[in-house]
Scaffold this motif. Structure first.
Motif, PDB file in Angstrom:
ATOM      1  N   PHE A  67       0.852  -1.180   0.000  1.00  0.00           N
ATOM      2  CA  PHE A  67       0.000   0.000   0.000  1.00  0.00           C
ATOM      3  C   PHE A  67       0.895   1.239   0.000  1.00  0.00           C
ATOM      4  N   ARG A  68       0.444   2.286  -0.664  1.00  0.00           N
ATOM      5  CA  ARG A  68       1.147   3.571  -0.615  1.00  0.00           C
ATOM      6  C   ARG A  68       0.177   4.640  -0.129  1.00  0.00           C
ATOM      7  N   GLN A  69       0.542   5.304   0.958  1.00  0.00           N
ATOM      8  CA  GLN A  69      -0.304   6.348   1.519  1.00  0.00           C
ATOM      9  C   GLN A  69      -0.243   7.623   0.666  1.00  0.00           C
ATOM     10  N   GLN A  70      -1.381   8.289   0.550  1.00  0.00           N
ATOM     11  CA  GLN A  70      -1.447   9.521  -0.239  1.00  0.00           C
ATOM     12  C   GLN A  70      -0.867  10.719   0.512  1.00  0.00           C
ATOM     13  N   ILE A  71      -0.871  10.648   1.828  1.00  0.00           N
ATOM     14  CA  ILE A  71      -0.225  11.660   2.660  1.00  0.00           C
ATOM     15  C   ILE A  71       0.632  10.933   3.693  1.00  0.00           C
ATOM     16  N   ASN A  72       1.587  11.631   4.264  1.00  0.00           N
ATOM     17  CA  ASN A  72       2.439  11.025   5.283  1.00  0.00           C
ATOM     18  C   ASN A  72       1.679  10.913   6.598  1.00  0.00           C
ATOM     19  N   LEU A  73       1.485   9.690   7.073  1.00  0.00           N
ATOM     20  CA  LEU A  73       0.732   9.449   8.297  1.00  0.00           C
ATOM     21  C   LEU A  73       1.589   9.579   9.551  1.00  0.00           C
ATOM     22  N   GLY A  74       2.866   9.277   9.428  1.00  0.00           N
ATOM     23  CA  GLY A  74       3.726   9.147  10.602  1.00  0.00           C
ATOM     24  C   GLY A  74       3.725   7.696  11.055  1.00  0.00           C
ATOM     25  N   TYR A  75       4.792   7.306  11.764  1.00  0.00           N
ATOM     26  CA  TYR A  75       4.978   5.890  12.098  1.00  0.00           C
ATOM     27  C   TYR A  75       3.790   5.285  12.836  1.00  0.00           C
ATOM     28  N   TYR A  76       3.322   5.969  13.851  1.00  0.00           N
ATOM     29  CA  TYR A  76       2.289   5.411  14.734  1.00  0.00           C
ATOM     30  C   TYR A  76       1.030   5.040  13.961  1.00  0.00           C
ATOM     31  N   TRP A  77       0.572   5.957  13.107  1.00  0.00           N
ATOM     32  CA  TRP A  77      -0.670   5.695  12.385  1.00  0.00           C
ATOM     33  C   TRP A  77      -0.451   4.824  11.150  1.00  0.00           C
ATOM     34  N   ASN A  78       0.757   4.836  10.628  1.00  0.00           N
ATOM     35  CA  ASN A  78       1.069   3.891   9.553  1.00  0.00           C
ATOM     36  C   ASN A  78       1.112   2.469  10.102  1.00  0.00           C
ATOM     37  N   LEU A  79       1.583   2.330  11.350  1.00  0.00           N
ATOM     38  CA  LEU A  79       1.558   1.024  12.003  1.00  0.00           C
ATOM     39  C   LEU A  79       0.120   0.554  12.198  1.00  0.00           C
ATOM     40  N   GLN A  80      -0.749   1.444  12.628  1.00  0.00           N
ATOM     41  CA  GLN A  80      -2.154   1.067  12.780  1.00  0.00           C
ATOM     42  C   GLN A  80      -2.744   0.606  11.450  1.00  0.00           C
ATOM     43  N   PHE A  81      -2.349   1.269  10.372  1.00  0.00           N
ATOM     44  CA  PHE A  81      -2.858   0.899   9.047  1.00  0.00           C
ATOM     45  C   PHE A  81      -2.470  -0.533   8.685  1.00  0.00           C
ATOM     46  N   VAL A  82      -1.184  -0.874   8.816  1.00  0.00           N
ATOM     47  CA  VAL A  82      -0.763  -2.226   8.426  1.00  0.00           C
ATOM     48  C   VAL A  82      -1.376  -3.286   9.339  1.00  0.00           C
ATOM     49  N   SER A 188      -7.772  12.518  17.831  1.00  0.00           N
ATOM     50  CA  SER A 188      -7.654  12.756  19.270  1.00  0.00           C
ATOM     51  C   SER A 188      -6.279  13.293  19.646  1.00  0.00           C
ATOM     52  N   ALA A 189      -5.255  12.902  18.903  1.00  0.00           N
ATOM     53  CA  ALA A 189      -3.886  13.308  19.233  1.00  0.00           C
ATOM     54  C   ALA A 189      -3.618  14.764  18.875  1.00  0.00           C
ATOM     55  N   LYS A 190      -4.212  15.250  17.780  1.00  0.00           N
ATOM     56  CA  LYS A 190      -3.911  16.609  17.306  1.00  0.00           C
ATOM     57  C   LYS A 190      -4.214  17.693  18.334  1.00  0.00           C
ATOM     58  N   PRO A 191      -5.396  17.684  18.974  1.00  0.00           N
ATOM     59  CA  PRO A 191      -5.667  18.739  19.967  1.00  0.00           C
ATOM     60  C   PRO A 191      -4.696  18.719  21.149  1.00  0.00           C
ATOM     61  N   MET A 192      -4.145  17.553  21.441  1.00  0.00           N
ATOM     62  CA  MET A 192      -3.204  17.430  22.559  1.00  0.00           C
ATOM     63  C   MET A 192      -1.784  17.770  22.148  1.00  0.00           C
ATOM     64  N   ASN A 193      -1.585  17.983  20.834  1.00  0.00           N
ATOM     65  CA  ASN A 193      -0.273  18.337  20.299  1.00  0.00           C
ATOM     66  C   ASN A 193       0.789  17.310  20.677  1.00  0.00           C
ATOM     67  N   ILE A 194       0.442  16.038  20.486  1.00  0.00           N
ATOM     68  CA  ILE A 194       1.379  14.962  20.803  1.00  0.00           C
ATOM     69  C   ILE A 194       1.600  14.085  19.583  1.00  0.00           C
ATOM     70  N   HIS A 195       2.748  13.436  19.556  1.00  0.00           N
ATOM     71  CA  HIS A 195       3.041  12.424  18.541  1.00  0.00           C
ATOM     72  C   HIS A 195       3.280  11.122  19.297  1.00  0.00           C
ATOM     73  N   PRO A 196       2.252  10.294  19.432  1.00  0.00           N
ATOM     74  CA  PRO A 196       2.362   9.124  20.313  1.00  0.00           C
ATOM     75  C   PRO A 196       3.297   8.054  19.776  1.00  0.00           C
ATOM     76  N   ASP A 197       3.719   7.204  20.685  1.00  0.00           N
ATOM     77  CA  ASP A 197       4.515   6.027  20.369  1.00  0.00           C
ATOM     78  C   ASP A 197       3.675   4.819  20.766  1.00  0.00           C
ATOM     79  N   GLU A 198       3.799   3.721  20.035  1.00  0.00           N
ATOM     80  CA  GLU A 198       2.965   2.556  20.365  1.00  0.00           C
ATOM     81  C   GLU A 198       3.331   1.941  21.715  1.00  0.00           C
ATOM     82  N   ALA A 199       4.525   2.258  22.220  1.00  0.00           N
ATOM     83  CA  ALA A 199       4.898   1.970  23.607  1.00  0.00           C
ATOM     84  C   ALA A 199       4.663   0.533  24.055  1.00  0.00           C
ATOM     85  N   PHE A 200       4.818  -0.389  23.145  1.00  0.00           N
ATOM     86  CA  PHE A 200       4.699  -1.805  23.486  1.00  0.00           C
ATOM     87  C   PHE A 200       3.340  -2.167  24.085  1.00  0.00           C
ATOM     88  N   VAL A 201       2.304  -1.485  23.622  1.00  0.00           N
ATOM     89  CA  VAL A 201       0.951  -1.781  24.077  1.00  0.00           C
ATOM     90  C   VAL A 201       0.625  -3.258  23.909  1.00  0.00           C
TER      91      VAL A 201
END
Length: 206
Positions: A67-82, A188-201
């Protein structure tokens, strides 16, 4: 008896030379069947041709989804996609600049897990590139089973912080645990101005 499918998910961005090495290392595994799910996070140079070349060399036991994303999602959300595209019983989160050096990593890990019905995760060791030093300062002669609660309390993020690429998980169990509810969405992340990490959930849940 047929083996269960293992999904290897790769959230990728740039570094085609490493991505090629990563895919080659999966193809060299002795275990089958394998599905490889790659999401190109809108890399400046598309990884499509690289993935197609690898796909043409795959045997019947390996299926590659690209898959190729049309915009850059960032690692965290690209991980959710796969993760959403993976369908296997087992799961590996393989970063696009990591690769497997033990050809029997999948087969031996899954064999060990299948022998213990209440074992949902396998954690192995890792070497840094161009270094003889392992990621984890541990050594076991054979497979070693430990209590999950004890592992989290005494080891995780203390003296035993595994590379996520060296972890095989029971993906069916994660689905049963509704693992997706433990991830934050982009809105949800944008209003908090954070770039989350999957943190071994996933490791914590299993």
């Amino acid at each position: 008896m047929n083996n269960a499918l293992i999904s290897v998910v790769i959230p990728a961005y740039n570094l085609p030379e490493y991505t090629a090495k990563t895919i080659d290392s999966i193809m060299s595994q002795t275990y089958r069947p394998i599905e490889i799910v790659i999401s190109d996070d809108n890399s400046p140079i598309s990884l499509k041709s690289l993935v197609k070349a690898k796909k043409d060399k795959c045997d019947a036991g390996i299926n590659i989804k690209y898959f190729r994303q049309q915009i850059n999602l960032g690692y965290y959300w690209n991980l959710q996609f796969v993760l959403n595209e993976a369908v296997g019983k087992y799961l590996v989160l393989l970063d696009h600049d990591d690769w497997l050096i033990d050809l029997d990593f999948f087969s031996e890990s899954i064999k060990a897990m299948e022998s213990k019905p209440d074992c949902f995760i396998s954690i192995c060791n890792t070497l840094f590139e161009l270094s003889p030093h392992p990621f984890l300062d541990i050594y076991y002669e054979n497979w070693h089973y430990i209590n999950g609660g004890t592992f989290i309390k005494n080891n995780l993020f203390n003296d035993l912080t595994p590379s996520r690429s060296a972890v095989i998980m029971r993906f069916d169990k994660l689905r049963d645990l509704d693992y997706q509810n433990y991830f934050i969405d982009n809105a949800s992340a944008k209003p908090m101005n954070i770039h989350p990490d999957e943190a071994f959930v996933s490791i914590y849940l299993l």
